[in-house]
Scaffold this active site. Sequence first.
Site, short mmCIF file in Angstrom:
data_model
loop_
_atom_site.label_atom_id
_atom_site.label_comp_id
_atom_site.label_asym_id
_atom_site.label_seq_id
_atom_site.Cartn_x
_atom_site.Cartn_y
_atom_site.Cartn_z
N GLU A 266 14.78 -0.47 -1.49
CA GLU A 266 13.35 -1.03 -1.13
C GLU A 266 13.25 -0.97 0.26
O GLU A 266 12.14 -0.65 0.75
CB GLU A 266 12.98 -2.35 -1.73
CG GLU A 266 13.12 -2.45 -3.20
CD GLU A 266 11.94 -1.77 -3.93
OE1 GLU A 266 11.04 -1.51 -3.05
OE2 GLU A 266 11.81 -1.31 -5.18
N TYR B 22 6.82 -8.25 -1.20
CA TYR B 22 7.01 -7.20 -2.07
C TYR B 22 8.46 -7.01 -2.33
O TYR B 22 8.87 -6.79 -3.56
CB TYR B 22 6.18 -6.00 -1.55
CG TYR B 22 6.87 -4.70 -2.37
CD1 TYR B 22 6.26 -4.18 -3.35
CD2 TYR B 22 7.83 -3.96 -1.66
CE1 TYR B 22 6.63 -3.20 -4.15
CE2 TYR B 22 8.38 -2.80 -2.61
CZ TYR B 22 7.52 -2.43 -3.73
OH TYR B 22 8.34 -1.14 -4.23
N ASP C 104 2.40 -3.38 -3.90
CA ASP C 104 2.39 -2.29 -2.69
C ASP C 104 1.08 -1.50 -2.73
O ASP C 104 0.19 -1.96 -3.47
CB ASP C 104 3.61 -1.55 -2.89
CG ASP C 104 3.60 -0.54 -4.10
OD1 ASP C 104 2.69 -0.73 -5.05
OD2 ASP C 104 4.53 0.29 -4.28
#
Length: 355
Positions: free
Chosen positions: A39, A121, A139
């Site tokens: 991520e 997120y 996102d």
Amino acid sequence: MAATNSFFTTALLQWHSTENVRSMPWKGIKDPYRIWLSEIILQQTRVEQGLPYYEKFIEAYPTVHALAAAKDEAVFKLWEGLGYYNRCRNLLFTARYIATQGGNFPNNYNDLLALKGVGPYTAAAIASFAFNLPYAVIDGNVYRVLARFSGNDTPTDSTEGQLLFKALAQQMLATDTPAEYNQAIMDFGATVCTPLQPKCGSCPLQQNCVAYATGTVHHLPVKAKTLVKKNRWLTYFVIEHNGKWLIHQRAGSDIWQQLHEFYLVETGEKQVFNTQAATKWWNEQWPNTLLRIKHVSRPLKQQLTHQTIHAQFVALQLITIPASLQHYEYLTVNEIKQLAFPKIINQYLNAAPLT
């Protein structure tokens, strides 16, 4: 609305289980370290670009303890070319923090959110993928899918829009299978509900999609802010003295913090050197020090999010080092190869290796 939500979630999960073939090495794993690493790498980076970096990092640092023990320069060198280097600094900081806490990532959303470099997120991604907690990720892909399906034109970059879409994302979430759902909506936005050429003709959500019904697919999502980009003009003097080159590590809060560079002169307007002009400029600054100008590069360009970098490189040899340049490091080629540089400097070095 509940029926619409149910249709959306069911159709999305059905699509994901039968038609989605988007393969990525971090999909389906439960290791919070690997999920976190993927991520962070994919923040502001396309999957195609980030994938080889993820694989290199996992090979070099298979655990959070291995990453925490790594030298800064080695990690920055591995990160080289990904950009947004603050991500790399946060990566190291958080890895070392986790390592001091026994090597275990927090298993709840709020503690994940408290980690440096982890926003809503990323916290939701780790919470759902690693621990199956019911937090919806949101996102760019998710914003686009939700805005089009609901027909909502509230700007996604406004405070109101962020709150609205966060709530909508949570409403749509399959709370019993949050990991599968979150992966499904991100993959759907990346492969079907794409920005420029969405596959509306074969979209399983088409029958209830407001944007499709109203002909507003290409108008959604809406952003209120217009990105203003500025130009910067950089001239790098690649200074060699007795087989070593002047090297400087960038500091402060500007771009490329902690990366290395050659001697930099930045002007507020366009300036292009040739050999004669570069010789004249140098002799005006430091008379009786120049041996020769070896070459002058063509202008190079690198596009960053908020600015365009224009750079030119002037390679030269010095007889003596001026007093004002004596506090810099002077390194050999082999030493320089171990350092991390901005992309535009590597572009120059690939075309004109130091000799």
